[in-house]
Design a protein around this motif. Structure first.
Motif, PDB file in Angstrom:
ATOM      1  N   LEU A  76     -48.342   3.081  12.263  1.00  0.00           N
ATOM      2  CA  LEU A  76     -48.127   1.704  12.666  1.00  0.00           C
ATOM      3  C   LEU A  76     -46.836   1.313  12.315  1.00  0.00           C
ATOM      4  O   LEU A  76     -46.094   1.672  11.680  1.00  0.00           O
ATOM      5  CB  LEU A  76     -49.056   0.758  11.857  1.00  0.00           C
ATOM      6  N   ASP A  79     -44.931  -4.581  14.057  1.00  0.00           N
ATOM      7  CA  ASP A  79     -45.460  -5.569  14.867  1.00  0.00           C
ATOM      8  C   ASP A  79     -47.047  -5.211  14.751  1.00  0.00           C
ATOM      9  O   ASP A  79     -47.592  -6.318  14.982  1.00  0.00           O
ATOM     10  CB  ASP A  79     -44.936  -5.401  16.451  1.00  0.00           C
ATOM     11  N   ASP A  80     -47.289  -4.035  14.641  1.00  0.00           N
ATOM     12  CA  ASP A  80     -48.641  -4.003  14.496  1.00  0.00           C
ATOM     13  C   ASP A  80     -49.299  -4.508  13.292  1.00  0.00           C
ATOM     14  O   ASP A  80     -50.689  -5.160  13.149  1.00  0.00           O
ATOM     15  CB  ASP A  80     -48.858  -2.211  14.256  1.00  0.00           C
ATOM     16  N   ILE A 108     -56.058  -1.912  17.444  1.00  0.00           N
ATOM     17  CA  ILE A 108     -54.690  -1.743  17.098  1.00  0.00           C
ATOM     18  C   ILE A 108     -54.181  -0.509  16.350  1.00  0.00           C
ATOM     19  O   ILE A 108     -53.303   0.224  16.849  1.00  0.00           O
ATOM     20  CB  ILE A 108     -54.140  -2.879  16.057  1.00  0.00           C
ATOM     21  N   ARG A 112     -52.228   3.599  17.858  1.00  0.00           N
ATOM     22  CA  ARG A 112     -51.118   4.445  17.411  1.00  0.00           C
ATOM     23  C   ARG A 112     -51.709   5.707  16.716  1.00  0.00           C
ATOM     24  O   ARG A 112     -50.984   6.750  16.303  1.00  0.00           O
ATOM     25  CB  ARG A 112     -50.468   3.564  16.068  1.00  0.00           C
TER      26      ARG A 112
END
Length: 114
Positions: A76, A79-80, A108, A112
């Protein structure tokens, strides 16, 4: 009930075991996240980290174990993490869309994890 501990039920033991597994999973996830973010980790406030810890715990309780094991927190970015914190803050203030919010949080991380 155990004859040695009549005040402790099997349900109490089960709930405590659940909490211990949850805390261990949260700590592992935060450690991996911290390692992945490196110096960016220090830009988050303690309040934000508390919200992050909370949402990770809620997500752990929500996800299937096999799905949880496929989440890679070390990948991550900042921003995540901010998005996860925003979801946590939204859920804490208005928990009416809990399932949708937890699914968004999971998505989210899954994005990734591939």
């Amino acid at each position: 009930m155990s004859p040695n501990r009549p005040d402790l039920t099997d349900e109490d033991i089960g709930m405590r075991a659940f909490q211990l597994r949850k805390e261990k999973a949260i700590e592992r996830s935060l450690d991996r996240l911290r390692q992945g973010l490196k110096t960016a980790w220090s830009f988050f406030t303690q309040h934000e980290l508390d919200d992050l810890r909370w949402i990770i715990g809620e997500l752990w309780a929500f996800e299937k174990r096999a799905d949880w094991d496929d989440l890679h927190f070390s990948k991550l970015d900042s921003d995540d993490v901010r998005a996860l914190i925003e979801i946590a803050q939204g859920l804490r203030s208005d928990p009416k869309n809990t399932v949708e919010s937890l699914e968004r949080a999971g998505d989210i991380i899954r994005a990734r994890s591939v």
